[in-house]
Design a protein around this motif. Structure first.
Motif, PDB file in Angstrom:
ATOM      1  N   ASP A   1     -68.001 -29.407   2.719  1.00 31.39           N
ATOM      2  CA  ASP A   1     -68.204 -29.012   1.331  1.00 31.39           C
ATOM      3  C   ASP A   1     -67.867 -27.529   1.167  1.00 31.39           C
ATOM      4  O   ASP A   1     -68.426 -26.686   1.867  1.00 31.39           O
ATOM      5  N   PRO A   2     -66.951 -27.188   0.260  1.00 31.49           N
ATOM      6  CA  PRO A   2     -66.621 -25.766   0.065  1.00 31.49           C
ATOM      7  C   PRO A   2     -67.709 -24.994  -0.673  1.00 31.49           C
ATOM      8  O   PRO A   2     -67.636 -23.762  -0.757  1.00 31.49           O
ATOM      9  N   ALA A   3     -68.713 -25.685  -1.213  1.00 25.22           N
ATOM     10  CA  ALA A   3     -69.787 -24.996  -1.931  1.00 25.22           C
ATOM     11  C   ALA A   3     -70.556 -24.083  -0.976  1.00 25.22           C
ATOM     12  O   ALA A   3     -70.648 -24.352   0.218  1.00 25.22           O
ATOM     13  N   PRO A   4     -71.117 -23.010  -1.484  1.00 24.88           N
ATOM     14  CA  PRO A   4     -71.845 -22.073  -0.613  1.00 24.88           C
ATOM     15  C   PRO A   4     -73.049 -22.732   0.051  1.00 24.88           C
ATOM     16  O   PRO A   4     -73.610 -23.714  -0.457  1.00 24.88           O
ATOM     17  N   GLU A   5     -73.444 -22.187   1.184  1.00 27.49           N
ATOM     18  CA  GLU A   5     -74.675 -22.622   1.836  1.00 27.49           C
ATOM     19  C   GLU A   5     -75.846 -22.430   0.879  1.00 27.49           C
ATOM     20  O   GLU A   5     -75.965 -21.377   0.240  1.00 27.49           O
ATOM     21  N   PRO A   6     -76.732 -23.409   0.736  1.00 32.79           N
ATOM     22  CA  PRO A   6     -77.859 -23.246  -0.190  1.00 32.79           C
ATOM     23  C   PRO A   6     -78.843 -22.198   0.306  1.00 32.79           C
ATOM     24  O   PRO A   6     -79.036 -22.026   1.516  1.00 32.79           O
ATOM     25  N   ALA A   7     -79.469 -21.506  -0.615  1.00 31.87           N
ATOM     26  CA  ALA A   7     -80.503 -20.548  -0.261  1.00 31.87           C
ATOM     27  C   ALA A   7     -81.744 -21.298   0.206  1.00 31.87           C
ATOM     28  O   ALA A   7     -82.016 -22.418  -0.248  1.00 31.87           O
ATOM     29  N   PRO A   8     -82.535 -20.703   1.097  1.00 32.91           N
ATOM     30  CA  PRO A   8     -83.780 -21.362   1.520  1.00 32.91           C
ATOM     31  C   PRO A   8     -84.669 -21.739   0.342  1.00 32.91           C
ATOM     32  O   PRO A   8     -85.324 -22.793   0.370  1.00 32.91           O
TER      33      PRO A   8
ATOM     34  N   GLY B   1     -84.759 -41.192   1.702  1.00 30.37           N
ATOM     35  CA  GLY B   1     -84.000 -39.981   1.988  1.00 30.37           C
ATOM     36  C   GLY B   1     -82.538 -40.179   1.660  1.00 30.37           C
ATOM     37  O   GLY B   1     -82.074 -41.298   1.430  1.00 30.37           O
ATOM     38  N   ASP B   2     -81.829 -39.081   1.626  1.00 28.98           N
ATOM     39  CA  ASP B   2     -80.397 -39.129   1.354  1.00 28.98           C
ATOM     40  C   ASP B   2     -79.742 -37.965   2.078  1.00 28.98           C
ATOM     41  O   ASP B   2     -80.293 -36.867   2.146  1.00 28.98           O
ATOM     42  N   SER B   3     -78.584 -38.223   2.653  1.00 25.55           N
ATOM     43  CA  SER B   3     -77.816 -37.190   3.335  1.00 25.55           C
ATOM     44  C   SER B   3     -76.358 -37.359   2.958  1.00 25.55           C
ATOM     45  O   SER B   3     -75.825 -38.473   3.041  1.00 25.55           O
ATOM     46  N   ARG B   4     -75.725 -36.275   2.535  1.00 21.45           N
ATOM     47  CA  ARG B   4     -74.335 -36.325   2.092  1.00 21.45           C
ATOM     48  C   ARG B   4     -73.528 -35.160   2.650  1.00 21.45           C
ATOM     49  O   ARG B   4     -74.074 -34.114   2.991  1.00 21.45           O
ATOM     50  N   VAL B   5     -72.227 -35.361   2.697  1.00 21.09           N
ATOM     51  CA  VAL B   5     -71.325 -34.293   3.097  1.00 21.09           C
ATOM     52  C   VAL B   5     -71.254 -33.242   1.997  1.00 21.09           C
ATOM     53  O   VAL B   5     -71.342 -32.038   2.254  1.00 21.09           O
ATOM     54  N   PHE B   6     -71.110 -33.682   0.751  1.00 19.38           N
ATOM     55  CA  PHE B   6     -71.034 -32.778  -0.394  1.00 19.38           C
ATOM     56  C   PHE B   6     -72.395 -32.719  -1.082  1.00 19.38           C
ATOM     57  O   PHE B   6     -72.975 -33.756  -1.424  1.00 19.38           O
ATOM     58  N   GLN B   7     -72.890 -31.517  -1.308  1.00 23.86           N
ATOM     59  CA  GLN B   7     -74.207 -31.341  -1.907  1.00 23.86           C
ATOM     60  C   GLN B   7     -74.292 -31.972  -3.299  1.00 23.86           C
ATOM     61  O   GLN B   7     -75.331 -32.502  -3.690  1.00 23.86           O
ATOM     62  N   SER B   8     -73.203 -31.929  -4.036  1.00 18.38           N
ATOM     63  CA  SER B   8     -73.214 -32.455  -5.402  1.00 18.38           C
ATOM     64  C   SER B   8     -73.377 -33.969  -5.453  1.00 18.38           C
ATOM     65  O   SER B   8     -73.685 -34.522  -6.515  1.00 18.38           O
TER      66      SER B   8
ATOM     67  N   ARG C   1     -67.404 -29.388   9.426  1.00 19.67           N
ATOM     68  CA  ARG C   1     -68.212 -30.479   8.880  1.00 19.67           C
ATOM     69  C   ARG C   1     -69.500 -29.906   8.290  1.00 19.67           C
ATOM     70  O   ARG C   1     -70.085 -28.964   8.851  1.00 19.67           O
ATOM     71  N   THR C   2     -69.930 -30.446   7.142  1.00 19.31           N
ATOM     72  CA  THR C   2     -71.196 -30.021   6.542  1.00 19.31           C
ATOM     73  C   THR C   2     -72.053 -31.242   6.211  1.00 19.31           C
ATOM     74  O   THR C   2     -71.553 -32.362   6.099  1.00 19.31           O
ATOM     75  N   SER C   3     -73.344 -30.983   6.024  1.00 17.74           N
ATOM     76  CA  SER C   3     -74.279 -32.037   5.630  1.00 17.74           C
ATOM     77  C   SER C   3     -75.456 -31.401   4.915  1.00 17.74           C
ATOM     78  O   SER C   3     -75.931 -30.332   5.305  1.00 17.74           O
ATOM     79  N   ARG C   4     -75.902 -32.053   3.846  1.00 18.37           N
ATOM     80  CA  ARG C   4     -77.129 -31.622   3.171  1.00 18.37           C
ATOM     81  C   ARG C   4     -77.978 -32.854   2.906  1.00 18.37           C
ATOM     82  O   ARG C   4     -77.458 -33.900   2.506  1.00 18.37           O
TER      83      ARG C   4
END
Length: 448
Positions: free
Chosen positions: A118-125, A197-204, A174-177
């Motif tokens: 995911d090109p989106a920025p890393e989420p803030a804590p 639960g849910d886990s996706r490559v793209f946060q959106s 590779r990313t995952s949120r």
């Protein structure tokens, strides 16, 4: 010059050659992960990890060894290579070991088309904490929920690079949120819990935290006051939440490693019917935004779409180079490895043919039986396919759900079970294993 996974793998190969290796391959991965847990509306745990891991496999003739480290200094890399070569010289010969021939290697891949990162920025804590708080609050808002055991949110990003002395060099990111919630209903010894639960490559693409919390709560409430069914032979529906585990046993039996060892109930089944006619199990490592997508495997071979099972017939085993050589077959681009181990076969994204009916429609047809929503334990005989697992779920009488059950043991044989299954149409299309609910006829249930 900053170190990257690519420069690290090339440094490892150079060190291996200087140490006397005949050939070698190297893997390097770096990344970050962040996880947040809340309980009772307060932050319970926050954890961030960053690191780099490197692994080197060397060959001296037909002897090999693997070493790994998380220290990337030049002197460490040199010491790794010297130790690996010394270990390889003492290892037994393996006639099947060795790198891929240059003609077998992947070329001209397009990792960007697979959308693995995911090109989106890393989420803030704080954003992850908000996710976890929202999931917990949504679960607690459902009447009958006593407490939330855990509500979590997390993110990870990783870069991987593989290089080998046969000329291969390639990498990807590779990313995952994810978001998850475990809710508890009831009191005392009557407490029951369930999760979502849910886990996706793209946060959106993630489902909302509120939906995840509510679903966890509703599932927990649905498990209150369970009974135990009568012992006997009944049709069983494996709910979509657990159905992939059943197909997972088929995939494990079709692994080249198990077949080559003779420890698979599918070892002599190539070309035979293993699923009902009309059902196929397709592997597609090029599916965009899927968790197990990749342009090449851990030996630099190209990945490709293939049929594990086609129209019910077993068409292929899952093979890395060594096991393909043992079996006299062609590798399928399914080698997986980490820094501290050599390659072994692993299946990528899988999809089972779906049916035309909903899970409830399958239940209405089966009359009396069990819908399995969770499983515990596992006793699987890899040679015969004999199957025994603990289960809980929903009891069905005359096609209608009458209430929850638990403390049930399911028994059967996987070969018979898979040949007698009927799929529903409810598989989630974003998972790495797209498997709908599955009805199996005539399983033995041990209850009261």
């Amino acid at each position: 010059m900053a170190q990257t996974p690519e420069t690290l793998t090339h440094a490892l190969l150079d060190a291996a050659a200087k140490a006397g290796a005949d050939s070698a391959d190297a893997i390097a991965m770096d990344g970050t992960s962040l996880s947040i847990d809340v309980r009772g509306g307060a932050l319970e745990q926050a954890e961030r990890a960053e690191g780099t891991d490197i692994g080197l496999r060397v060959f001296v003739g037909q002897r090999s060894a693997v070493v790994s480290a998380s220290d990337t200094k030049a002197e460490t890399i040199s010491a790794m290579a010297e130790r690996a070569v010394a270990m390889a010289r003492e290892a037994p010969e393996d006639p099947w070991a060795g790198l891929a021939a240059p003609a077998q290697l992947a070329r001209d891949w397009d990792a960007a088309a697979l959308e693995m990162a995911d090109p989106a920025p890393e989420p803030a804590p704080a954003a992850l904490e908000d996710d976890a708080r929202a999931a917990e609050a949504a679960a607690l808002a459902v009447e009958g929920i006593a407490q939330v055991q855990s509500a979590s949110a997390g993110y990870s990003a990783q870069r991987v690079h593989l290089s080998a002395s046969n000329g291969f060099s390639g990498g990807y990111a590779r990313t995952s949120r994810g978001r998850s919630c475990v809710a508890i209903a009831g009191e005392g010894l009557g407490m029951e819990r369930d999760h979502d639960g849910d886990s996706r490559v793209f946060q959106s693409d993630l489902r909302s935290a509120e939906e995840i919390g509510r679903t966890a709560a509703q599932r927990a409430l649905g498990r209150l006051n369970p009974s135990r069914p009568r012992t006997g032979a009944y049709p069983v529906i494996f709910d979509e939440r657990v159905a992939a585990s059943l197909i997972g046993h088929l995939v494990a039996a079709a692994s080249g490693g198990a077949v080559a060892r003779g420890a698979s109930w599918l070892r002599d089944a190539m070309g035979e019917q293993v699923l009902p006619e009309g059902l196929s199990l397709i592997e597609d490592p090029h599916r965009a935004r899927a968790p197990a997508s990749r342009p090449f495997d851990a030996e630099g071979l190209p990945t490709r779409r293939r049929a594990v099972v086609e129209n019910g017939v077993l068409k292929g085993f899952t093979l890395d180079l060594a096991n393909a050589r043992k079996l006299g077959m062609e590798p399928t681009g399914n080698a997986a490895r980490g820094p501290s181990s050599g390659p072994s076969p692993r299946a990528w994204n899988l999809e089972l043919t779906q049916g035309t009916q909903s899970r409830d429609a399958l239940a209405a047809e089966m009359g009396t039986g069990l819908i399995v929503t969770s499983m515990i334990g596992s006793t699987i005989n890899p040679n015969t396919g004999d199957y025994s697992r603990g289960a809980a779920g929903l009891w069905v009488e005359n096609g209608e759900i009458t209430g929850p059950v638990s403390g049930v043991t399911l028994a059967g044989n996987l070969r018979d079970m898979l040949l007698g299954m009927t799929p529903a149409n409810d598989a989630r299309p974003w998972l790495s294993r797209i498997v709908p609910s599955l009805r199996i006829e005539g399983l033995t249930l041990a209850g009261t």
